[in-house]
Design a protein around this motif. Structure first.
Motif, short mmCIF file in Angstrom:
data_model
loop_
_atom_site.label_atom_id
_atom_site.label_comp_id
_atom_site.label_asym_id
_atom_site.label_seq_id
_atom_site.Cartn_x
_atom_site.Cartn_y
_atom_site.Cartn_z
N ASP A 1 1.72 -24.49 49.53
CA ASP A 1 0.67 -24.34 48.52
C ASP A 1 -0.71 -24.49 49.18
O ASP A 1 -0.81 -24.68 50.39
N ARG A 2 -1.77 -24.38 48.36
CA ARG A 2 -3.12 -24.36 48.91
C ARG A 2 -3.47 -25.64 49.66
O ARG A 2 -4.26 -25.63 50.60
N ALA A 3 -2.84 -26.75 49.24
CA ALA A 3 -3.11 -28.02 49.90
C ALA A 3 -2.32 -28.17 51.20
O ALA A 3 -2.44 -29.17 51.90
N GLY A 4 -1.50 -27.16 51.51
CA GLY A 4 -0.73 -27.24 52.75
C GLY A 4 0.59 -27.96 52.56
O GLY A 4 1.30 -28.24 53.53
N ARG A 5 0.91 -28.29 51.30
CA ARG A 5 2.20 -28.93 51.03
C ARG A 5 3.32 -27.91 51.14
O ARG A 5 3.20 -26.80 50.62
N LEU A 6 4.40 -28.31 51.79
CA LEU A 6 5.56 -27.42 51.88
C LEU A 6 6.35 -27.53 50.58
O LEU A 6 6.87 -28.59 50.24
N LEU A 7 6.40 -26.42 49.84
CA LEU A 7 7.09 -26.43 48.55
C LEU A 7 8.59 -26.23 48.73
O LEU A 7 9.39 -26.68 47.90
N GLY A 8 8.95 -25.55 49.79
CA GLY A 8 10.37 -25.32 50.04
C GLY A 8 10.55 -24.30 51.14
O GLY A 8 9.57 -23.80 51.71
N ARG A 9 11.80 -24.01 51.43
CA ARG A 9 12.13 -23.00 52.44
C ARG A 9 13.41 -22.29 52.02
O ARG A 9 14.17 -22.81 51.21
N SER A 10 13.60 -21.11 52.56
CA SER A 10 14.84 -20.38 52.25
C SER A 10 15.21 -19.52 53.45
O SER A 10 14.36 -19.12 54.23
N SER A 11 16.51 -19.28 53.59
CA SER A 11 17.00 -18.43 54.67
C SER A 11 17.83 -17.30 54.09
O SER A 11 18.63 -17.51 53.18
N GLY A 12 17.63 -16.11 54.63
CA GLY A 12 18.27 -14.92 54.05
C GLY A 12 17.28 -14.28 53.10
O GLY A 12 16.24 -14.87 52.77
N ALA A 13 17.56 -13.05 52.67
CA ALA A 13 16.66 -12.39 51.72
C ALA A 13 16.51 -13.28 50.50
O ALA A 13 17.50 -13.70 49.92
N PRO A 14 15.25 -13.62 50.12
CA PRO A 14 15.09 -14.56 49.00
C PRO A 14 15.63 -13.98 47.69
O PRO A 14 15.62 -12.78 47.49
N ARG A 15 16.14 -14.86 46.85
CA ARG A 15 16.67 -14.42 45.56
C ARG A 15 15.49 -14.01 44.68
O ARG A 15 14.54 -14.76 44.52
N SER A 16 15.61 -12.84 44.13
CA SER A 16 14.49 -12.24 43.41
C SER A 16 13.95 -13.15 42.31
O SER A 16 12.75 -13.36 42.19
N ASP A 17 14.86 -13.74 41.51
CA ASP A 17 14.40 -14.57 40.39
C ASP A 17 13.69 -15.83 40.87
O ASP A 17 12.65 -16.21 40.36
N GLU A 18 14.24 -16.45 41.93
CA GLU A 18 13.63 -17.67 42.46
C GLU A 18 12.26 -17.39 43.06
O GLU A 18 11.31 -18.14 42.86
N LEU A 19 12.17 -16.28 43.80
CA LEU A 19 10.90 -15.92 44.44
C LEU A 19 9.84 -15.63 43.37
O LEU A 19 8.72 -16.12 43.44
N THR A 20 10.23 -14.84 42.38
CA THR A 20 9.29 -14.51 41.31
C THR A 20 8.83 -15.76 40.58
O THR A 20 7.65 -15.94 40.29
N ALA A 21 9.78 -16.67 40.31
CA ALA A 21 9.43 -17.90 39.60
C ALA A 21 8.45 -18.74 40.42
O ALA A 21 7.46 -19.26 39.89
#
Lengths: 148, 153
Positions: free
Chosen positions: B116-136
Motif C-alpha cells: 500500500d501507499r505507506a509501504g505496508r506489505l498487504l500480501g503476496r501470491s504465487s502463480g497467476a493471481p485469482r481474478s476475484d481476489e486481485l479485483t477485490a
C-alpha cells in the motif's frame, strides 16, 4: 527490428502443448508398465526435437496441427513458445536418464526418472501447470551468484 | 507387466493428484504477511527501486523468461491500470535479482507482492493471481479513475 506484432513467430496455440502433454503422459505410462527403455528413448528423441529444433517441429505438435486442430474451433489463445520449449528440455534430461537407466540394466533408476517426467507431463496436461518452467528459477536460485 | 514400473506409475499418479490438489488450493491465492517478514520484504523491494509512496497500490511482479502465466498476469494488471490509475505495476526479472529472490523467498513465477501507499506489505501470491481476489484487492485500495484526490472512502 522485431515485428510490430510478434504474434506468430514465437507463439503457439495454447492447446498444442496441452495435447502434447497428454500424449507424452500416455507414452511414459505405457513405457513404465512395460519397462521399455526403448520407448523412453523414443520419448527422449521427441523431447529433443521440440527443445532443440523448436515446437513447430515437435512431433506431437505436428500431430496436433495436422489431425487435431482442424477438428477444433479457431485458435482462441496463444502463448509464447519459450516456456513450453524449455519444459521439453527438462523433459529431455529426465527421459535420457530414464532410458539410460533401463538400457544399462538399472530399472529402478529408469523407473524413477521416467516417473518424474510423467508427473511433470500429467500435471501440465491436467492443469496447465509447467513444472519444468518452475524448475528454471529453482535451479538459478540454488546456484551461487555468478556475477553481480 | 513390469512391477517396478507399475509401482513407479502408481507413485507418479499419487504425486500428480497431490500436486493438482495443492495447485487448486494455493496457486494464485493471496496470502497475508506477518509483521517481522513484512518489514524486511518492503525494505528489499524498496532497494530494488520500488516506490510504494507513488501509488495507492503497488504490485511487484517477479517473472522469468520461461513462465507462461507471467505474461497473462502482466496483461491483467495493465488492464486494471486502465481504470485504476492509482495502481502501479513493477515487473522484476527474477533471474537478474537472485539476491532479492532469495531474501524474499520467491520460489515460483509469477510471484506478486502487494504494497500500500505507506509501504505496508498487504500480501503476496504465487502463480497467476485469482481474478476475484486481485479485483477485490485493487478495489479495496485503489480509487477508480476520476475520484477526487485519488482516494475514495
Amino acid at each position: 527490428m522485431p515485428p510490430a506484432h510478434p504474434s506468430t513467430a514465437h507463439e503457439v496455440d495454447v492447446r498444442g502443448p496441452r495435447f502434447a502433454a497428454w500424449v507424452t503422459s500416455a507414452v511414459l505410462a505405457f513405457a513404465l508398465l512395460t519397462g521399455s527403455g526403448a520407448l523412453v528413448a523414443l520419448q527422449a528423441a521427441v523431447f529433443a526435437v521440440g527443445a532443440l529444433a523448436g515446437l513447430r517441429y515437435a512431433p506431437y505438435g505436428v500431430l496436433f496441427r495436422v489431425l487435431v486442430a482442424p477438428r477444433l474451433g479457431p485458435v482462441r489463445e496463444r502463448e509464447p513458445e519459450a516456456p513450453p520449449r524449455f519444459a521439453q528440455l527438462v523433459g529431455l534430461v529426465f527421459a535420457v536418464v530414464g532410458a539410460a537407466g533401463y538400457l544399462s540394466g538399472a530399472p529402478l533408476v529408469g523407473a524413477v526418472a521416467t516417473g518424474l517426467a510423467l508427473v511433470a507431463a500429467l500435471l501440465n496436461a491436467a492443469t496447465g501447470f509447467c513444472l519444468g518452467c518452475e524448475l528454471y528459477l529453482t535451479v538459478r536460485r540454488a546456484r551461487p551468484a555468478r556475477t553481480a | 507387466m513390469d512391477p517396478i514400473g507399475a509401482g513407479a506409475l502408481g507413485v507418479a499418479l499419487a504425486l500428480t493428484a497431490v500436486g493438482t490438489w495443492w495447485l487448486r488450493r494455493r496457486d494464485g491465492a493471496v496470502r497475508g504477511a506477518d509483521g517481522e517478514r513484512e518489514r524486511a520484504a518492503t525494505a528489499v523491494l524498496e532497494a530494488l527501486g520500488v516506490r510504494p509512496g507513488d501509488a495507492d497500490l503497488t504490485v511487484v511482479q517477479f517473472s522469468t523468461a520461461f513462465c507462461g502465466p507471467c505474461r497473462a498476469t502482466r496483461a491483467r494488471l495493465r488492464q486494471l491500470q486502465a481504470t485504476r490509475p492509482g495502481l502501479a505495476h513493477v515487473d522484476v526479472d527474477a533471474v537478474s535479482h537472485l539476491e532479492a529472490v532469495r531474501e524474499l523467498g520467491v520460489r515460483r513465477t509469477p510471484t506478486l507482492f502487494y504494497l500500500d501507499r505507506a509501504g505496508r506489505l498487504l500480501g503476496r501470491s504465487s502463480g497467476a493471481p485469482r481474478s476475484d481476489e486481485l479485483t477485490a484487492l485493487v478495489e479495496e485500495h485503489v480509487a477508480p479513475a476520476g475520484a477526487r484526490d485519488g482516494r475514495q472512502v
